[in-house]
Design a protein around this motif. Structure first.
Motif, mmCIF file in Angstrom:
data_model
loop_
_atom_site.group_PDB
_atom_site.id
_atom_site.type_symbol
_atom_site.label_atom_id
_atom_site.label_comp_id
_atom_site.label_asym_id
_atom_site.label_seq_id
_atom_site.Cartn_x
_atom_site.Cartn_y
_atom_site.Cartn_z
ATOM 1 N N UNK A 13 0.830 -1.209 0.000
ATOM 2 C CA UNK A 13 0.000 0.000 0.000
ATOM 3 C C UNK A 13 0.862 1.255 0.000
ATOM 4 N N UNK A 14 1.956 1.230 0.736
ATOM 5 C CA UNK A 14 2.868 2.377 0.777
ATOM 6 C C UNK A 14 3.500 2.590 -0.591
ATOM 7 N N UNK A 15 3.913 1.505 -1.233
ATOM 8 C CA UNK A 15 4.530 1.608 -2.555
ATOM 9 C C UNK A 15 3.546 2.167 -3.575
ATOM 10 N N UNK A 16 2.278 1.730 -3.481
ATOM 11 C CA UNK A 16 1.289 2.161 -4.457
ATOM 12 C C UNK A 16 0.670 3.511 -4.134
ATOM 13 N N UNK A 17 0.868 4.002 -2.930
ATOM 14 C CA UNK A 17 0.288 5.288 -2.536
ATOM 15 C C UNK A 17 0.913 6.416 -3.359
ATOM 16 N N UNK A 18 0.102 7.398 -3.679
ATOM 17 C CA UNK A 18 0.618 8.543 -4.411
ATOM 18 C C UNK A 18 0.799 8.284 -5.892
ATOM 19 N N UNK A 19 0.182 7.230 -6.391
ATOM 20 C CA UNK A 19 0.337 6.857 -7.798
ATOM 21 C C UNK A 19 -0.690 7.534 -8.695
ATOM 22 N N UNK A 20 -1.682 8.173 -8.116
ATOM 23 C CA UNK A 20 -2.770 8.774 -8.879
ATOM 24 C C UNK A 20 -2.591 10.279 -9.000
ATOM 25 N N UNK A 21 -3.101 10.813 -10.103
ATOM 26 C CA UNK A 21 -3.196 12.266 -10.218
ATOM 27 C C UNK A 21 -4.370 12.619 -11.116
ATOM 28 N N UNK A 22 -5.039 13.698 -10.783
ATOM 29 C CA UNK A 22 -6.136 14.232 -11.586
ATOM 30 C C UNK A 22 -6.057 15.745 -11.492
ATOM 31 N N UNK A 23 -6.136 16.397 -12.640
ATOM 32 C CA UNK A 23 -5.993 17.850 -12.696
ATOM 33 C C UNK A 23 -7.052 18.449 -13.609
ATOM 34 N N UNK A 24 -7.244 19.742 -13.471
ATOM 35 C CA UNK A 24 -8.142 20.440 -14.385
ATOM 36 C C UNK A 24 -7.673 21.868 -14.578
ATOM 37 N N UNK A 25 -8.104 22.452 -15.693
ATOM 38 C CA UNK A 25 -7.860 23.861 -15.999
ATOM 39 C C UNK A 25 -9.195 24.427 -16.470
ATOM 40 N N UNK A 26 -9.753 25.327 -15.663
ATOM 41 C CA UNK A 26 -11.069 25.890 -15.986
ATOM 42 C C UNK A 26 -11.023 26.668 -17.296
ATOM 43 N N UNK A 27 -12.050 26.450 -18.107
ATOM 44 C CA UNK A 27 -12.179 27.176 -19.366
ATOM 45 C C UNK A 27 -13.577 27.742 -19.552
ATOM 46 N N UNK A 28 -14.472 27.385 -18.657
ATOM 47 C CA UNK A 28 -15.854 27.845 -18.769
ATOM 48 C C UNK A 28 -16.466 27.994 -17.401
ATOM 49 N N UNK A 29 -17.767 27.807 -17.333
ATOM 50 C CA UNK A 29 -18.503 27.970 -16.090
ATOM 51 C C UNK A 29 -18.730 26.623 -15.425
ATOM 52 N N UNK A 30 -18.414 26.577 -14.144
ATOM 53 C CA UNK A 30 -18.638 25.363 -13.358
ATOM 54 C C UNK A 30 -20.135 25.177 -13.135
#
Length: 141
Positions: A13-30
């Protein structure tokens, strides 16, 4: 100190932790949040939609390429849903090798040696809001 079999899942679990990422850049209205299950993936843009943001997600979590892809799709849908998108136009998907790693765990008189070759899956797209059929919503496309 002896490391017993109980520590193997913890170390993995420690080795696999921090393996994910998700990002966004707003371009319109939420918009108001939606459930990730309501987010559809599009290979081609629908006729009418509003752009909300550029989104991306990636991970090397999973035991197979299929499970990694499914996990990244879930991450992408979660990110889009937070912004109120009910769709994502998939613009780019890639697989990147991340090398090999190994773990050795001495304990109970045996040596467990795990070698894995990792691959990171990345998906990028445009988070969009698709209005219901017949709705009068100003669409930018």
């Amino acid at each position: 100190m002896r490391i017993t079999h109980i520590w193997i899942p913890v170390l993995l679990a420690i080795v696999l932790a921090g393996c994910d990422h998700a990002n966004y850049k707003m371009e319109g209205t939420e918009h108001a949040r939606v459930k990730p299950a309501a987010v559809l993936l599009y290979a081609t843009p629908p006729v009418h939609y509003q752009t909300i943001a550029e989104v991306s997600a990636g991970s090397h979590y999973g035991w197979s390429e299929h499970s990694r892809v499914a996990h990244v799709v879930d991450l992408l849908k979660q990110q889009a849903a937070k912004l109120g998108a009910n769709g994502v136009i998939v613009e780019h998907a890639s697989t990147k090798p991340i090398g090999k790693f190994s773990i050795s765990i001495p304990g109970a008189g045996i040596l467990l040696f795990l070698i894995a070759e990792g691959k990171e899956i990345n998906i990028q797209g445009e988070a969009i809001y698709v209005p219901p059929a017949g709705a009068k919503v100003s669409a930018n496309h």
